[in-house]
Design an enzyme around this catalytic site. Structure first.
Site, PDB file in Angstrom:
ATOM      1  N   GLU A 212       0.824  -1.213   0.000  1.00  0.00           N
ATOM      2  CA  GLU A 212       0.000   0.000   0.000  1.00  0.00           C
ATOM      3  C   GLU A 212       0.856   1.260   0.000  1.00  0.00           C
ATOM      4  O   GLU A 212       0.424   2.311  -0.453  1.00  0.00           O
ATOM      5  CB  GLU A 212      -0.908   0.014   1.242  1.00  0.00           C
ATOM      6  CG  GLU A 212      -2.352  -0.255   0.888  1.00  0.00           C
ATOM      7  CD  GLU A 212      -3.292  -0.192   2.075  1.00  0.00           C
ATOM      8  OE1 GLU A 212      -4.336  -0.832   1.977  1.00  0.00           O
ATOM      9  OE2 GLU A 212      -3.015   0.478   3.080  1.00  0.00           O
TER      10      GLU A 212
ATOM     11  N   HIS B  10       9.261 -26.660  -1.256  1.00  0.00           N
ATOM     12  CA  HIS B  10       8.739 -27.847  -1.940  1.00  0.00           C
ATOM     13  C   HIS B  10       7.520 -27.513  -2.783  1.00  0.00           C
ATOM     14  O   HIS B  10       6.819 -28.403  -3.253  1.00  0.00           O
ATOM     15  CB  HIS B  10       8.420 -28.931  -0.911  1.00  0.00           C
ATOM     16  CG  HIS B  10       9.656 -29.361  -0.166  1.00  0.00           C
ATOM     17  ND1 HIS B  10      10.355 -30.505  -0.479  1.00  0.00           N
ATOM     18  CD2 HIS B  10      10.339 -28.760   0.830  1.00  0.00           C
ATOM     19  CE1 HIS B  10      11.414 -30.608   0.317  1.00  0.00           C
ATOM     20  NE2 HIS B  10      11.424 -29.544   1.119  1.00  0.00           N
TER      21      HIS B  10
ATOM     22  N   LYS C 163     -14.123   0.101  -3.727  1.00  0.00           N
ATOM     23  CA  LYS C 163     -15.185   0.478  -2.778  1.00  0.00           C
ATOM     24  C   LYS C 163     -16.297   1.232  -3.497  1.00  0.00           C
ATOM     25  O   LYS C 163     -17.484   0.975  -3.277  1.00  0.00           O
ATOM     26  CB  LYS C 163     -14.614   1.372  -1.677  1.00  0.00           C
ATOM     27  CG  LYS C 163     -13.735   0.660  -0.673  1.00  0.00           C
ATOM     28  CD  LYS C 163     -13.393   1.605   0.464  1.00  0.00           C
ATOM     29  CE  LYS C 163     -12.297   1.054   1.341  1.00  0.00           C
ATOM     30  NZ  LYS C 163     -11.762   2.042   2.262  1.00  0.00           N
TER      31      LYS C 163
HETATM   32  O1  PA5 Z   1      -3.741   1.104   5.748  1.00  0.00           O
HETATM   33  C1  PA5 Z   1      -4.867   1.491   5.567  1.00  0.00           C
HETATM   34  O2  PA5 Z   1      -5.173   2.691   5.655  1.00  0.00           O
HETATM   35  C2  PA5 Z   1      -5.996   0.529   5.218  1.00  0.00           C
HETATM   36  O3  PA5 Z   1      -5.569  -0.759   5.059  1.00  0.00           O
HETATM   37  C3  PA5 Z   1      -7.023   0.538   6.323  1.00  0.00           C
HETATM   38  O4  PA5 Z   1      -6.413   0.136   7.508  1.00  0.00           O
HETATM   39  C4  PA5 Z   1      -8.204  -0.373   5.987  1.00  0.00           C
HETATM   40  O5  PA5 Z   1      -8.767  -0.020   4.757  1.00  0.00           O
HETATM   41  C5  PA5 Z   1      -9.253  -0.264   7.079  1.00  0.00           C
HETATM   42  O6  PA5 Z   1      -9.663   1.055   7.217  1.00  0.00           O
HETATM   43  P1  PA5 Z   1     -10.447   1.525   8.500  1.00  0.00           P
HETATM   44  O7  PA5 Z   1      -9.571   1.343   9.687  1.00  0.00           O
HETATM   45  O8  PA5 Z   1     -10.752   2.965   8.238  1.00  0.00           O
HETATM   46  O9  PA5 Z   1     -11.687   0.683   8.593  1.00  0.00           O
END
Ligand code: PA5
Length: 442
Positions: A284, A305, A419
């Protein structure tokens, strides 16, 4: 502290792999420290292990104590950065002998990290006749997967314990002032913990996001934070000796030389979810603008393996980073067999750890011979202090690495795309136009 061994990557790196990057690393380091680079408003994690509020720690400790006393199960509801860190730490510090489980704490299950009806139903069945509590974690407070799971577990808690009983068994970790979960926690009177504004989801394991479930599991969270604070002190010293600088520079140089996938390698089954946490952190943070190493993880020797063939001889786009723990909790020696029918007497009296070490050394050499550079991050043992060091090392190196790559390591604009489509297809108000467009395409 942690040590990075780049011996088996050296022949793949140009001579100036580090020196040519020192200026850029210095700039990245200052941006992280001062919080004045791209995404600087999300660099609160850099100093957090030093500045962690004692009052917040006390509240986490108390809540964990209450959950341990009144619950057989804790259901942790969250997705991405709101669950991977806690699960990584809890699993890594547990072991084949289930030391954490034997501390008498509740079983910990993770929910709301997907949309599997079967997985949810199985967990609902499991907790139905057990005492349980829920820690719902969402920074935005609006993420669909955890919100849906929470609605379902909340209904079960209210049915089982009544509204007041449920209230005392729900712990909400969310933004200090925004989002639906914050509103719900206020309206219903749940005990709430804060995800600091300046800490993004994937960097949040050392906030209440990770620490409450981790403390419920019986992990010494003070030792975890102390390890992170030690790493902070060591790694905020700029220079070519800094192992995080070396790691960031080496992966950047290897990326520029054509490597496209970084495999994080562990030799402990308990390391698996640490790999999942690391994948989110790097994927990310760096995977944007058409750039970035694809982070993947493997578990050796099991995957030697299955994936071993590809790693040795498949497309030459791979590099590996091995996390090697120098100490095991327990030693097992291979017994003698007078008949030696299996031909294994050459191993008599040797420990399993010794065999694992030779497997690792042999693999490093074989993969390097096959064109896969690898680095080894040496950690002491699977204890909270060392795990705190590992977390900080990878977070700090990730910030450096993202800046070297020329991206903002603290945003995740790409996560929104699915989303929006999902909301449109589900008929969420406000997404009507997109819905029409998508339905025509499907
Ligand atoms: O790193 C990030 O920002 C994302 O992976 C969020 O943690 C994930 O989308 C969950 O978001 P939230 O904590 O707002 O529900």
């Amino acid at each position: 502290m942690l040590k990075l061994d780049i011996t088996s990557a050296r022949k793949f790196l140009p001579e100036n792999w580090l020196t040519s990057r020192l200026d850029a690393l210095g700039t990245a380091h200052t941006m992280l420290k001062e919080g004045n680079g791209p995404g600087g408003e999300f660099t609160g994690w850099v100093h957090l292990p030093r500045d962690f509020e004692q009052e917040e720690l006390r509240r986490i400790r108390e809540a964990a104590g209450r959950i341990r006393a009144n619950s057989q199960v804790l259901v942790v509801i969250g997705i991405g950065g709101s669950y991977l860190g806690a699960r990584a730490v809890i699993e890594l510090l547990d072991s084949a002998d289930h030391k954490l489980a034997s501390t008498g704490g509740p079983e910990i299950f993770f929910a709301g990290n997907g949309l599997s009806s079967d997985a949810l139903a199985a967990l609902l069945d499991y907790v139905a006749d057990r005492d349980f509590s829920v820690n719902v974690i969402s920074k935005s407070g609006t993420t669909t997967e955890p919100a849906v799971a929470f609605r379902i577990f909340r209904a079960l808690l209210e049915k089982k314990y009544g509204k007041e009983g449920a209230r005392t068994r729900i712990y909400a970790t969310t933004d200090a002032c925004r989002g639906a979960l914050k509103g719900l926690a206020e309206t219903k009177g749940y005990e709430a913990f804060v995800v600091p504004d300046a800490v993004g989801g994937r960097y949040s394991v050392l906030t209440a996001v990770g620490l409450l479930p981790i403390a419920v599991a019986g992990v010494d969270m003070e030792a975890l934070l102390a390890g992170a604070a030690e790493a902070r002190t060591a790694l905020l010293v700029p220079g070519s000796e800094n192992p995080a600088w070396q790691y960031a520079a080496a992966r950047n140089a290897l990326y520029e030389s054509g490597k496209r996938v970084e495999l994080l390698v562990g030799y402990e089954p308990a390391f698996r979810f640490f790999g999942e946490w690391w994948k989110q952190l790097y994927g990310e943070s760096e995977g944007k603008q058409g750039r970035g190493l694809f982070p993947a993880s493997v578990e050796f020797t099991a995957d030697l393996h299955s994936m071993g063939q590809y790693i040795q001889q498949g497309e030459r786009m791979l590099m590996e980073t091995v996390v090697s723990f120098q100490r095991t909790h327990r030693e097992i020696l291979i017994p003698n067999d007078p008949d030696n029918v299996d031909g294994l007497n050459f191993l008599t009296g040797k420990s399993i750890q010794f065999v694992a070490e030779q497997a690792m050394r042999g693999t490093l050499l074989a993969h390097a011979d096959g064109g896969v550079p690898n680095m080894v991050l040496k950690a002491q043992g699977r204890d909270p202090r060392t795990v705190g060091q590992l977390i900080y090392f990878f977070e700090y190196a990730c910030g450096l690495s993202g800046y070297l790559l020329g991206v903002n390591p603290f945003d995740q604009p790409g996560v929104e795309a699915y989303k929006k489509n999902m909301f449109a297809l589900l008929g969420k108000p406000g997404y009507e136009e997109r819905r029409e467009e998508l339905l025509q395409r499907l």
